[in-house]
Design a protein around this motif. Structure first.
Motif, mmCIF file in Angstrom:
data_model
loop_
_atom_site.group_PDB
_atom_site.id
_atom_site.type_symbol
_atom_site.label_atom_id
_atom_site.label_comp_id
_atom_site.label_asym_id
_atom_site.label_seq_id
_atom_site.Cartn_x
_atom_site.Cartn_y
_atom_site.Cartn_z
ATOM 1 N N CYS A 187 0.810 -1.099 -0.288
ATOM 2 C CA CYS A 187 0.222 0.220 0.137
ATOM 3 C C CYS A 187 0.476 1.055 -0.140
ATOM 4 N N GLY A 188 2.244 0.965 0.488
ATOM 5 C CA GLY A 188 3.190 2.697 0.926
ATOM 6 C C GLY A 188 2.177 3.025 1.678
ATOM 7 N N THR A 189 1.467 3.578 2.785
ATOM 8 C CA THR A 189 1.021 3.760 3.222
ATOM 9 C C THR A 189 0.759 3.543 4.817
ATOM 10 N N CYS A 190 1.081 1.877 5.208
ATOM 11 C CA CYS A 190 0.339 2.113 6.823
ATOM 12 C C CYS A 190 2.257 1.572 7.241
ATOM 13 N N CYS A 222 4.408 -0.852 5.842
ATOM 14 C CA CYS A 222 5.373 0.441 4.456
ATOM 15 C C CYS A 222 5.636 0.815 5.159
ATOM 16 N N CYS A 255 2.946 -5.374 5.414
ATOM 17 C CA CYS A 255 1.964 -5.322 4.545
ATOM 18 C C CYS A 255 0.568 -5.728 5.075
HETATM 19 ZN ZN LIG Z 1 1.429 -1.270 3.142
#
Ligand SMILES: [Zn+2]
Ligand SMILES: [Zn+2]
Length: 342
Positions: free
Chosen positions: A90-93, A96, A104
């Motif tokens: 996701c790049g945001t959790c 990540c 993730c």
């Molecule tokens: Zn993530």
């Protein structure tokens, strides 16, 4: 476009004609130039690990050229040579954010949970894509994305320091990379443990000291070779209880055993003599991290990681050729690594 897909576990892969995928705003469309055929793909075809949703295009070791990009993509444009980190995330959790994207919750492995590289084209998020230096061929770029990347992650997790000794249990695709990467990271001596004389010869040409486990128990042999000190780092790359036990038993004081090979079986250790008294550590290693890929590409570009020994053959994007390669991997009779060139 053409894609070779898993339709049902336990059945051969099939060549299908499927629509060209469309990149989202943060995605890139990659024209696949090389896709490695991995032992995991044989497990997926056999139904030993879940692949979902079906039918699905396999292939998680991929390099190619950017064909087109979504409107928010900043780092790439069409024509760029790239290789692909096999986990999209996701790049945001929180995971990540700390570069631990293998945990993730919305992570998806390509070629397992979303369409992979056994195809003419594939779509991936921009953040999973890395520039492939001109010095590295597409075939090598593809294979770097799985076994080599995991070998580097294992050495990192084991906190290998310059001047230390390393024992690599299992000289397959992972092991051949691990030997070279251990040396590139400054290991003083690298011992390669295997039962296959041909693989041990190859390990020696890469600068390792061969330990033939079919002739004698490798634990006393490693003790002898290190003047009874043991090794600082042991990597288990096979996934057998016996070699996991040997890896732990061969450790020096403060030694670290990194377990990479997968098994559901248990192995025995003697806690006091083998772990507590030495303050030894047993470390689990799962996949690798996107943040490690730039270093890996640098080692390959600088010639410290040479994959010529590892990639042995290429095949076209053809279901028969790919199924035959997977058959050979299932019986361990295959080449070291076969790469598809669509
Ligand atoms: Zn993530
Ligand atoms: Zn793989």
């Amino acid at each position: 476009m053409k894609a070779v897909r898993l339709v049902e576990p336990g059945r051969p892969l099939e060549l299908h004609n499927v629509p060209l995928p469309t990149p989202g705003t943060q995605d890139v469309l990659v024209s696949v130039k090389a896709a490695g055929i991995c032992h995991s793909d044989a497990h997926y075809r056999a139904g030993k690990s879940r692949v979902h949703p079906l039918p699905l295009t396999l292939g998680h070791e991929v390099a190619g050229v950017i064909e087109s990009v979504g409107c928010e993509v900043k780092r790439f444009k069409s024509g760029n040579r790239v290789c692909i980190h096999y986990l999209t995330s996701c790049g945001t959790c929180a995971w990540c954010a700390q570069d631990n994207e293998q945990f993730c919750a919305s992570g998806q492995m390509i070629g397992k949970y979303r369409d992979g590289g056994y195809a003419e084209f594939m779509v991936v998020p921009e953040r999973s894509v890395f520039q492939l230096p001109d010095e590295i061929s597409f075939e090598h770029g593809a294979v770097l994305m799985c076994s080599s990347a995991t070998s580097l992650h294992a050495l990192r997790k084991a906190r290998l320091q310059p001047g230390e000794t390393v024992a690599v249990f299992g000289v397959g695709g992972l092991g051949l990379s691990a030997i070279q990467l251990a040396k590139a990271l400054g290991a003083k001596r690298v011992f390669a443990v295997d039962i296959n004389p041909r693989k041990l010869d190859l390990a020696e040409t890469l600068g390792a000291v061969a330990v033939n486990a079919s002739l004698a128990d490798p634990v006393p042999r490693l003790a002898e070779l290190t003047k009874d000190r043991g090794v600082d780092v042991a990597l288990e790359l096979i996934g057998l209880p016996v070699t996991m036990q040997q890896a732990v038993r061969s450790l020096a004081i403060n030694g670290r055993a990194a377990l990479v090979g997968i098994t559901e079986k248990s192995f025995l250790i003697a806690p006091y003599q083998e772990v507590i008294n030495k303050e030894a550590e047993i470390i689990g290693v799962s996949d690798h991290l996107a943040a490690e890929i730039p270093d890996l590409l640098k080692f390959a570009r600088d010639g410290k990681l040479d994959l010529h020994h590892i990639v042995s053959r290429t095949v076209p994007l053809d279901a028969n050729d790919i199924n035959q390669t997977l058959d050979a991997l299932e019986t361990f009779s295959g080449d070291t690594r076969v790469v598809i060139k669509p």
